[in-house]
Design a protein around this motif. Structure first.
Motif, mmCIF file in Angstrom:
data_model
loop_
_atom_site.group_PDB
_atom_site.id
_atom_site.type_symbol
_atom_site.label_atom_id
_atom_site.label_comp_id
_atom_site.label_asym_id
_atom_site.label_seq_id
_atom_site.Cartn_x
_atom_site.Cartn_y
_atom_site.Cartn_z
ATOM 1 N N PHE A 1 8.179 12.889 -2.501
ATOM 2 C CA PHE A 1 8.832 11.576 -2.410
ATOM 3 C C PHE A 1 9.105 11.211 -0.945
ATOM 4 O O PHE A 1 9.731 11.972 -0.209
ATOM 5 C CB PHE A 1 10.139 11.605 -3.199
ATOM 6 C CG PHE A 1 10.876 10.297 -3.251
ATOM 7 C CD1 PHE A 1 10.284 9.163 -3.779
ATOM 8 C CD2 PHE A 1 12.171 10.207 -2.776
ATOM 9 C CE1 PHE A 1 10.968 7.965 -3.843
ATOM 10 C CE2 PHE A 1 12.875 9.013 -2.835
ATOM 11 C CZ PHE A 1 12.268 7.889 -3.368
ATOM 12 N N LEU A 2 8.594 10.051 -0.513
ATOM 13 C CA LEU A 2 8.767 9.593 0.861
ATOM 14 C C LEU A 2 9.068 8.102 0.869
ATOM 15 O O LEU A 2 8.363 7.315 0.229
ATOM 16 C CB LEU A 2 7.510 9.857 1.694
ATOM 17 C CG LEU A 2 7.588 9.419 3.163
ATOM 18 C CD1 LEU A 2 8.628 10.237 3.930
ATOM 19 C CD2 LEU A 2 6.213 9.523 3.809
ATOM 20 N N VAL A 3 10.109 7.730 1.600
ATOM 21 C CA VAL A 3 10.561 6.349 1.693
ATOM 22 C C VAL A 3 10.463 5.880 3.140
ATOM 23 O O VAL A 3 10.764 6.634 4.062
ATOM 24 C CB VAL A 3 12.032 6.235 1.214
ATOM 25 C CG1 VAL A 3 12.572 4.828 1.404
ATOM 26 C CG2 VAL A 3 12.154 6.667 -0.235
ATOM 27 N N ARG B 1 5.254 7.344 -0.967
ATOM 28 C CA ARG B 1 4.595 8.472 -1.636
ATOM 29 C C ARG B 1 5.550 9.044 -2.677
ATOM 30 O O ARG B 1 6.768 9.047 -2.485
ATOM 31 C CB ARG B 1 4.252 9.522 -0.580
ATOM 32 C CG ARG B 1 3.263 10.544 -0.997
ATOM 33 C CD ARG B 1 2.738 11.396 0.142
ATOM 34 N NE ARG B 1 3.784 11.925 1.003
ATOM 35 C CZ ARG B 1 3.798 11.807 2.326
ATOM 36 N NH1 ARG B 1 2.837 11.163 2.956
ATOM 37 N NH2 ARG B 1 4.771 12.329 3.042
ATOM 38 N N GLY B 2 5.019 9.544 -3.764
ATOM 39 C CA GLY B 2 5.820 10.226 -4.772
ATOM 40 C C GLY B 2 6.541 9.284 -5.714
ATOM 41 O O GLY B 2 6.311 8.069 -5.721
ATOM 42 N N PRO C 1 0.832 -1.199 0.000
ATOM 43 C CA PRO C 1 0.000 0.000 0.000
ATOM 44 C C PRO C 1 0.870 1.255 0.000
ATOM 45 O O PRO C 1 1.873 1.309 0.703
ATOM 46 C CB PRO C 1 -0.789 -0.094 1.301
ATOM 47 C CG PRO C 1 -0.580 -1.462 1.829
ATOM 48 C CD PRO C 1 0.637 -2.024 1.195
ATOM 49 N N ALA C 2 0.478 2.244 -0.769
ATOM 50 C CA ALA C 2 1.231 3.500 -0.854
ATOM 51 C C ALA C 2 0.792 4.432 0.267
ATOM 52 O O ALA C 2 0.272 5.522 0.044
ATOM 53 C CB ALA C 2 1.027 4.136 -2.218
ATOM 54 N N GLY D 1 7.873 4.240 -7.935
ATOM 55 C CA GLY D 1 6.637 4.931 -7.618
ATOM 56 C C GLY D 1 5.983 4.353 -6.385
ATOM 57 O O GLY D 1 6.503 3.419 -5.756
ATOM 58 N N PRO D 2 4.828 4.896 -6.029
ATOM 59 C CA PRO D 2 4.137 4.482 -4.812
ATOM 60 C C PRO D 2 3.892 2.973 -4.762
ATOM 61 O O PRO D 2 3.437 2.376 -5.730
ATOM 62 C CB PRO D 2 2.818 5.251 -4.878
ATOM 63 C CG PRO D 2 3.111 6.432 -5.739
ATOM 64 C CD PRO D 2 4.101 5.943 -6.754
ATOM 65 N N GLY D 3 4.232 2.386 -3.620
ATOM 66 C CA GLY D 3 4.034 0.958 -3.413
ATOM 67 C C GLY D 3 5.191 0.086 -3.856
ATOM 68 O O GLY D 3 5.220 -1.109 -3.565
#
Length: 165
Positions: free
Chosen positions: A112-114, A72-73, A31-32, A90-92
């Motif tokens: 962008f989030l990791v 995200r992002g 899930p993103a 990308g997301p997910g």
């Protein structure tokens, strides 16, 4: 469960990479959402330790395996050092890096989030390419124990099949 792309990279300009364990690249596997991603990875036995991005310089970890979940992002990331390959994330998406492979963000969206995670008991050092210490890095990489599970697929995940060491 999606099957990841598995990529091995040879040493590259001071980046050791990993001679036997491939990087696993899962596309749209989780899930993103940061919280849901952390819960999933944690339920599969990996410890989520941070939320942030990916450094914009080549670096690697010779003392720990690492999972990078894109919560995200989007971003373009180079894996394997200067002579490695570029990947769109990308997301997910989830990168599962064995100890050693270089990674660097080339470009990313503003959001962008990791989520960064590691197997229990493994601590990472942020190491930069260095040809003078390449053999020491390879020796350290060889000592990092295999994780008991895949952060995406748990004990039945691709990592447990592809990282037999």
């Amino acid at each position: 469960m999606p099957e990841p792309e598995a990529r091995l990279f040879p040493p590259s300009r001071g980046v050791p990479n990993n001679p036997s364990l491939p990087v696993l690249i899962y596309k749209a596997a989780l899930p993103a959402d940061p919280k849901a991603m952390e819960e999933h990875i944690g339920a599969n036995g990996w410890e989520c330790r941070w939320r942030n991005g990916i450094y914009d310089f080549h670096h690697f970890h010779s003392t720990a395996h690492e999972a990078l979940g894109i919560a995200r992002g989007t971003a373009r990331v180079r894996l394997g050092g200067e002579e490695g390959a570029e990947f769109a994330l990308g997301p997910g998406d989830v990168l599962v890096l064995p100890a050693g492979p270089g990674h660097k963000k080339i470009a990313g969206s503003a959001d962008f989030l990791v989520v960064g995670a590691y197997p229990p008991g493994q601590d990472y050092e942020i190491e930069k390419p260095n040809s003078a210490t390449l053999n020491l890095s390879l020796q350290a990489i060889a000592k990092v124990p295999l994780p008991e599970s895949d952060p995406v697929g748990g004990t039945q995940g691709a990592l447990t099949r592809l990282w037999k060491g």
